[in-house]
Design a protein around this motif. Structure first.
Motif, PDB file in Angstrom:
ATOM      1  N   LYS A 120       0.813  -1.218   0.000  1.00 25.27           N
ATOM      2  CA  LYS A 120       0.000   0.000   0.000  1.00 25.27           C
ATOM      3  C   LYS A 120       0.846   1.266   0.000  1.00 25.27           C
ATOM      4  CE  LYS A 120      -3.507  -2.225   2.846  1.00 25.27           C
ATOM      5  NZ  LYS A 120      -4.152  -2.191   4.164  1.00 25.27           N
ATOM      6  N   ALA A 121       2.119   1.148   0.386  1.00 19.10           N
ATOM      7  CA  ALA A 121       2.981   2.326   0.529  1.00 19.10           C
ATOM      8  C   ALA A 121       3.758   2.672  -0.734  1.00 19.10           C
ATOM      9  CB  ALA A 121       3.974   2.093   1.674  1.00 19.10           C
ATOM     10  N   ASP A 122       3.600   1.912  -1.816  1.00 19.29           N
ATOM     11  CA  ASP A 122       4.446   2.131  -2.997  1.00 19.29           C
ATOM     12  C   ASP A 122       3.655   2.312  -4.293  1.00 19.29           C
ATOM     13  OD1 ASP A 122       3.699  -0.552  -3.636  1.00 19.29           O
ATOM     14  OD2 ASP A 122       5.659  -0.911  -4.555  1.00 19.29           O
ATOM     15  N   ILE A 123       2.404   2.726  -4.206  1.00 16.41           N
ATOM     16  CA  ILE A 123       1.581   2.864  -5.404  1.00 16.41           C
ATOM     17  C   ILE A 123       1.712   4.291  -5.943  1.00 16.41           C
ATOM     18  CG2 ILE A 123      -0.725   2.675  -6.393  1.00 16.41           C
ATOM     19  CD1 ILE A 123      -1.385   0.790  -3.979  1.00 16.41           C
ATOM     20  N   ALA A 124       2.301   4.410  -7.122  1.00 18.99           N
ATOM     21  CA  ALA A 124       2.469   5.708  -7.780  1.00 18.99           C
ATOM     22  C   ALA A 124       1.139   6.177  -8.358  1.00 18.99           C
ATOM     23  CB  ALA A 124       3.518   5.586  -8.881  1.00 18.99           C
ATOM     24  N   SER A 125       1.094   7.425  -8.784  1.00  8.06           N
ATOM     25  CA  SER A 125      -0.153   7.976  -9.337  1.00  8.06           C
ATOM     26  C   SER A 125      -0.613   7.216 -10.581  1.00  8.06           C
ATOM     27  CB  SER A 125       0.015   9.461  -9.654  1.00  8.06           C
ATOM     28  OG  SER A 125       1.091   9.647 -10.549  1.00  8.06           O
ATOM     29  N   SER A 126       0.303   6.534 -11.248  1.00  7.95           N
ATOM     30  CA  SER A 126      -0.049   5.719 -12.420  1.00  7.95           C
ATOM     31  C   SER A 126      -0.768   4.430 -12.037  1.00  7.95           C
ATOM     32  CB  SER A 126       1.223   5.359 -13.189  1.00  7.95           C
ATOM     33  OG  SER A 126       2.038   4.496 -12.400  1.00  7.95           O
TER      34      SER A 126
END
Length: 192
Positions: A120-126
């Motif tokens: 959950k801590a590494d999701i970029a805007s893409s």
């Protein structure tokens, strides 16, 4: 022990704002997981409280050297703070992991600029997961009690990965922070 966790200051948060939150939250130390971009802020904080820091991708060599001179740089280091080990993995991930691997034991905290991959801590805007496989593997192998990270501004999160509490507070320049209590290994978002 209570830790005020900041990340991604990007030179846009003043000393008084941080110290006000530190005092109001009755924190014992400040942990910054990279991208301060301000040697002067690190100097000012070091003169007022205990601060521990890992380098981020936007930190210049002079910021990293300032943190080293002030004795707060955790990159590849393991420090005992009130009976809890703080270990840092900065920009040189594999090198830093190899340096801390043999020293961490018991109750310890991994501090990294980069979040663990596929969380959950590494999701970029893409919508893509852009975290670090090295950090994910370090959590799986070395089992820290907590992993304090940042870097991905759009993914503030607090969750458990196996038995490790992972905390990405979101960017401090937007007023985001977290407080971690090592007595019960709980974390919560807060504002600065």
């Amino acid at each position: 022990m209570r830790l005020l966790h900041l990340s991604d200051i990007h030179g846009r948060v003043d000393l008084e704002r941080i110290l006000r939150a530190f005092n109001e939250l009755k924190a014992d130390i400040i942990v910054i997981s990279g991208d301060s971009e301000s040697s002067s802020l690190l100097r000012d904080l070091a003169g007022r409280t205990r601060v521990f820091y890992v380098s981020g991708n936007m930190d210049s060599i002079s910021v990293v050297e300032t943190a080293r001179e002030l004795g707060m740089l955790l990159d590849g280091e393991v420090l005992d703070v009130e009976g809890i080990l703080l270990a840092g993995i900065g920009r040189r991930e594999e090198h830093d992991l190899n340096r801390i691997r043999k020293e961490v034991k018991g109750d310890w905290i991994l501090v990294s600029h980069y979040p663990p991959l596929d969380t959950k801590a590494d999701i970029a805007s893409s919508g893509r997961h852009v975290g670090s496989r090295i950090i994910r593997n370090a959590i799986n192998e070395l089992k820290p009690k907590a992993c304090l990270c940042g870097h991905i501004h759009e993914s503030p999160a607090i969750f458990r990965l196996n038995d490790t509490v992972v905390v990405n507070p979101g960017p401090a320049f937007m007023g985001r922070a977290a407080i971690i209590d090592t007595e019960n290994w709980e974390a919560d978002f807060t504002r600065i």
